[in-house]
Every structure is written in structure tokens, then in C-alpha cells.
Design a protein around this motif. Structure first.
Motif, PDB file in Angstrom:
ATOM      1  N   PRO A 112       0.830  -1.214   0.000  1.00 41.04           N
ATOM      2  CA  PRO A 112       0.000   0.000   0.000  1.00 41.04           C
ATOM      3  C   PRO A 112       0.858   1.255   0.000  1.00 41.04           C
ATOM      4  O   PRO A 112       1.966   1.276   0.529  1.00 41.04           O
ATOM      5  CB  PRO A 112      -0.802  -0.119   1.304  1.00 41.04           C
ATOM      6  CG  PRO A 112      -0.726  -1.568   1.679  1.00 41.04           C
ATOM      7  CD  PRO A 112       0.606  -2.036   1.188  1.00 41.04           C
ATOM      8  N   GLY A 113       0.317   2.278  -0.608  1.00 44.64           N
ATOM      9  CA  GLY A 113       1.034   3.539  -0.642  1.00 44.64           C
ATOM     10  C   GLY A 113       0.483   4.448  -1.715  1.00 44.64           C
ATOM     11  O   GLY A 113      -0.459   4.104  -2.444  1.00 44.64           O
ATOM     12  N   GLU A 114       1.101   5.604  -1.834  1.00 52.40           N
ATOM     13  CA  GLU A 114       0.624   6.643  -2.740  1.00 52.40           C
ATOM     14  C   GLU A 114       0.584   6.174  -4.194  1.00 52.40           C
ATOM     15  O   GLU A 114      -0.303   6.551  -4.959  1.00 52.40           O
ATOM     16  CB  GLU A 114       1.532   7.873  -2.614  1.00 52.40           C
ATOM     17  CG  GLU A 114       1.152   9.031  -3.540  1.00 52.40           C
ATOM     18  CD  GLU A 114       2.123  10.189  -3.416  1.00 52.40           C
ATOM     19  OE1 GLU A 114       1.961  11.163  -4.174  1.00 52.40           O
ATOM     20  OE2 GLU A 114       3.049  10.098  -2.573  1.00 52.40           O
ATOM     21  N   TRP A 115       1.529   5.337  -4.582  1.00 57.28           N
ATOM     22  CA  TRP A 115       1.653   4.938  -5.984  1.00 57.28           C
ATOM     23  C   TRP A 115       1.014   3.585  -6.290  1.00 57.28           C
ATOM     24  O   TRP A 115       1.058   3.123  -7.432  1.00 57.28           O
ATOM     25  CB  TRP A 115       3.137   4.884  -6.379  1.00 57.28           C
ATOM     26  CG  TRP A 115       3.749   6.250  -6.414  1.00 57.28           C
ATOM     27  CD1 TRP A 115       4.422   6.879  -5.404  1.00 57.28           C
ATOM     28  CD2 TRP A 115       3.715   7.172  -7.499  1.00 57.28           C
ATOM     29  NE1 TRP A 115       4.819   8.124  -5.784  1.00 57.28           N
ATOM     30  CE2 TRP A 115       4.400   8.337  -7.089  1.00 57.28           C
ATOM     31  CE3 TRP A 115       3.188   7.139  -8.789  1.00 57.28           C
ATOM     32  CZ2 TRP A 115       4.563   9.444  -7.907  1.00 57.28           C
ATOM     33  CZ3 TRP A 115       3.348   8.229  -9.612  1.00 57.28           C
ATOM     34  CH2 TRP A 115       4.028   9.369  -9.176  1.00 57.28           C
ATOM     35  N   GLN A 116       0.434   2.950  -5.281  1.00 59.48           N
ATOM     36  CA  GLN A 116      -0.050   1.586  -5.480  1.00 59.48           C
ATOM     37  C   GLN A 116      -1.092   1.499  -6.595  1.00 59.48           C
ATOM     38  O   GLN A 116      -0.995   0.644  -7.483  1.00 59.48           O
ATOM     39  CB  GLN A 116      -0.652   1.031  -4.181  1.00 59.48           C
ATOM     40  CG  GLN A 116      -1.095  -0.420  -4.327  1.00 59.48           C
ATOM     41  CD  GLN A 116      -1.950  -0.892  -3.169  1.00 59.48           C
ATOM     42  OE1 GLN A 116      -2.923  -0.233  -2.815  1.00 59.48           O
ATOM     43  NE2 GLN A 116      -1.587  -2.030  -2.579  1.00 59.48           N
ATOM     44  N   HIS A 117      -2.095   2.384  -6.554  1.00 59.24           N
ATOM     45  CA  HIS A 117      -3.173   2.270  -7.535  1.00 59.24           C
ATOM     46  C   HIS A 117      -2.654   2.467  -8.959  1.00 59.24           C
ATOM     47  O   HIS A 117      -3.048   1.742  -9.880  1.00 59.24           O
ATOM     48  CB  HIS A 117      -4.288   3.275  -7.234  1.00 59.24           C
ATOM     49  CG  HIS A 117      -5.484   3.073  -8.115  1.00 59.24           C
ATOM     50  ND1 HIS A 117      -6.467   2.167  -7.826  1.00 59.24           N
ATOM     51  CD2 HIS A 117      -5.834   3.645  -9.299  1.00 59.24           C
ATOM     52  CE1 HIS A 117      -7.374   2.180  -8.791  1.00 59.24           C
ATOM     53  NE2 HIS A 117      -7.026   3.078  -9.692  1.00 59.24           N
ATOM     54  N   ARG A 118      -1.754   3.418  -9.144  1.00 58.26           N
ATOM     55  CA  ARG A 118      -1.214   3.648 -10.487  1.00 58.26           C
ATOM     56  C   ARG A 118      -0.412   2.448 -10.970  1.00 58.26           C
ATOM     57  O   ARG A 118      -0.467   2.077 -12.151  1.00 58.26           O
ATOM     58  CB  ARG A 118      -0.344   4.905 -10.495  1.00 58.26           C
ATOM     59  CG  ARG A 118      -1.126   6.191 -10.284  1.00 58.26           C
ATOM     60  CD  ARG A 118      -0.256   7.402 -10.526  1.00 58.26           C
ATOM     61  NE  ARG A 118      -0.972   8.642 -10.288  1.00 58.26           N
ATOM     62  CZ  ARG A 118      -0.484   9.849 -10.538  1.00 58.26           C
ATOM     63  NH1 ARG A 118       0.742   9.970 -11.043  1.00 58.26           N
ATOM     64  NH2 ARG A 118      -1.190  10.936 -10.295  1.00 58.26           N
TER      65      ARG A 118
END
Length: 299
Positions: A155-161
Motif C-alpha cells: 500500500p502507498g501513494e503509488w499503489q493504484h497507479r
């Protein structure tokens, strides 16, 4: 084979019903790997729908399951894929080696995922379910699934991208295989229009029964839409709407004890007698006759 449910409607399961080896909780995207778990969920042994797209990458598994009125003997190194509208039922729990990947309609409507909705594997114009994979295909798929799984656990800021990027590559690759297996090549602009038309029917067939309504959605004339659809499919555009209504009627007649007037209302017919005439014209028998004959055939 299996018993029919005693009460309508056909249940719709979120990802929390995906079985012991499947994803837990209702989430927009999940990926779960299994190494021989005995997938048993009593609810999956009765006819049901899933509230998400499901891709099952079978490394090793035996058994038989049904999608709508078609049975499939599971094969190793094969992808099985279903959309939320399809009716599924498993015949027995069996140990499973492979990967489950799920995502919802809401996941596909996100702006960064919008392009995924137009891929052939997602539109599924040929109503396919089984995609055979060569050794090279399986190697590529396993690499992408490993990347998706690793990112899913981070998980983290860039996970979805990152998930979107990997998923785009995977689904694009599988869509190329889909077009090769079901159509024999790449799609033209007119073939893509036919796919999009079928996808819009899938979304709105209960409410919209006229070609002109779909042409308006697609910002083209009804005449042009009818011309392209007839040229690409060999069938009139209205026939595609009627076929989708008949498919859903068959599902409900086979899998549920719903009264004919309830089925008619569910499909957008205000008059049960008109639905009866429509079904007989399209199928050759009345809904009641079809229900009686199809259940005798499968019992």
C-alpha cells in the motif's frame, strides 16, 4: 446435477463470497493466489452471480462448473473469465492451484482505468469464458500476476497507479489472445463499434429495447449503427437486443421459479402476454414450454 433455489432472486455475491482461497471483503480490486486449497463455499454450489469481473488463472484444478447453460471441464494452464451478469454454479469443491483476480465495475469507471472497459476481454462480444494459454503465454501471465501480487501487498501513494499499469498490460495481452482465439485477428473500427454496441446493450437491455436509443448513446444515427452492425455480424441491430433479452429470459426460466409475469417485468415488458408472444417468436416455444423442456433435459 444440482438443485434449483427455492426462492428468487438469483443471489449476487461480492468478493467476500469467493471461497476459502479467494479474496476477502468487498473491494474494487483483489488478487489472491492459491496453492492447493480446497475451495469450498456452499453458496457457490447453487446458481449465483458475482458482483465483479472474475479472472481465474488455473495452474492445476479438476472438476466441472457451469456458466449460464454451458458446462466446462476445467483445464490446466487456462484462463476462465466471467462478467457480473453471468450465472455461475460449481458442481463440487476441488483443490485449486492458481490465481484469482477480481475487479468491479466501479474500478473500471475510474478515469485512469476507463480504457480497460473497451478491451475485447472485458467487452466479451463472443460471450466467451475459456481462454487457452500456450506455454509462452502462461509464462508471461505468471510474471504479470507476480508483479500485481507484489504491488497489491505494498500500500502507498503509488499503489493504484502501479496496479493499473500492470493490469493494463495483462488485460491488453489477454485481449490480443482473445481476438486471435475468437475472431482470428485484430479488430477494425467497425468491429469495435459492434463490440461497443453489444456492451451498451449489456448495460441497458432491461430499459432500452430500441436501436435508436443506443445510437443516441453512441452519438451516431440509428441508420449508420444498423448498417455497421448488420455488415459486421450478419444480423440486424435489433436482433442483438432481442437475443440479449432472450438470454436473460432463458436464465431466469432455467435457474429460478419466478412467475412469467415477474420475468416479463424484470426484462422491461409492461405486458406479460406481449413477453409471451415475443419469446415464442424468438425461440419457437412459449416461456412455460421452454422451462418445462429445459429442466427435463438437465435433470
Amino acid at each position: 446435477m444440482y438443485s434449483f433455489p427455492s426462492k428468487p432472486p438469483i443471489p449476487i455475491y461480492t468478493s467476500e463470497h469467493s471461497g476459502a482461497a479467494g479474496p476477502k471483503g468487498s473491494q474494487p480490486f483483489t488478487i489472491t493466489q492459491s496453492e492447493g486449497a480446497l475451495v469450498y463455499e456452499e453458496d457457490l454450489l447453487i446458481p449465483h452471480r458475482k458482483a465483479y469481473y472474475l479472472l481465474v488463472f488455473v495452474k492445476q484444478n479438476q472438476g466441472r462448473h457451469w456458466v449460464d447453460m454451458t458446462s466446462y471441464e476445467r483445464k490446466n494452464r487456462t484462463l476462465y473469465f466471467t462478467a457480473p451478469h453471468q450465472i455461475l454454479v460449481k458442481e463440487a469443491p476441488t483443490p485449486f492451484w492458481g490465481t484469482y483476480l477480481t475487479f468491479t465495475n466501479e474500478f473500471l469507471t475510474l478515469q485512469q482505468n476507463a480504457a480497460l472497459r473497451e478491451l475485447p476481454l472485458i467487452l466479451n462480444p463472443h460471450n466467451g469464458h475459456e481462454l487457452l494459454l500456450s506455454d509462452a503465454d502462461w509464462t508471461f501471465v505468471e510474471e504479470m500476476l507476480a508483479k500485481l501480487s507484489a504491488e497489491y501487498q505494498r500500500p502507498g501513494e503509488w499503489q493504484h497507479r502501479m496496479l493499473t499499469a500492470y493490469l493494463t498490460v495483462l488485460l491488453t495481452y489477454l485481449s490480443r489472445l482473445y481476438t486471435e482465439q475468437f475472431t482470428g485477428g485484430e479488430l477494425s473500427a467497425d468491429q469495435l463499434l459492434l463490440q461497443t454496441y453489444r456492451a451498451r446493450i449489456e448495460e441497458s437491455f432491461r430499459e432500452l429495447h430500441e436501436v435508436s436509443a443506443y445510437a443516441e448513446q453512441l452519438h451516431i444515427s440509428a441508420g449508420h449503427l444498423s448498417e455497421v452492425v448488420k455488415a459486421q455480424s450478419g444480423r440486424p441491430a435489433i436482433k442483438h437486443i432481442h437475443e440479449r433479452l432472450v438470454l436473460e429470459a432463458r436464465r431466469l426460466l432455467f435457474y429460478t421459479p419466478l412467475a412469467l409475469k415477474e420475468i416479463a417485468f424484470d426484462l422491461g415488458f409492461s405486458d406479460a402476454s406481449y413477453f409471451n408472444r415475443f419469446f415464442k417468436r424468438e425461440v419457437g416455444v412459449t416461456p412455460a414450454e421452454y422451462r418445462s423442456s429445459i429442466r427435463k433435459m438437465y435433470h
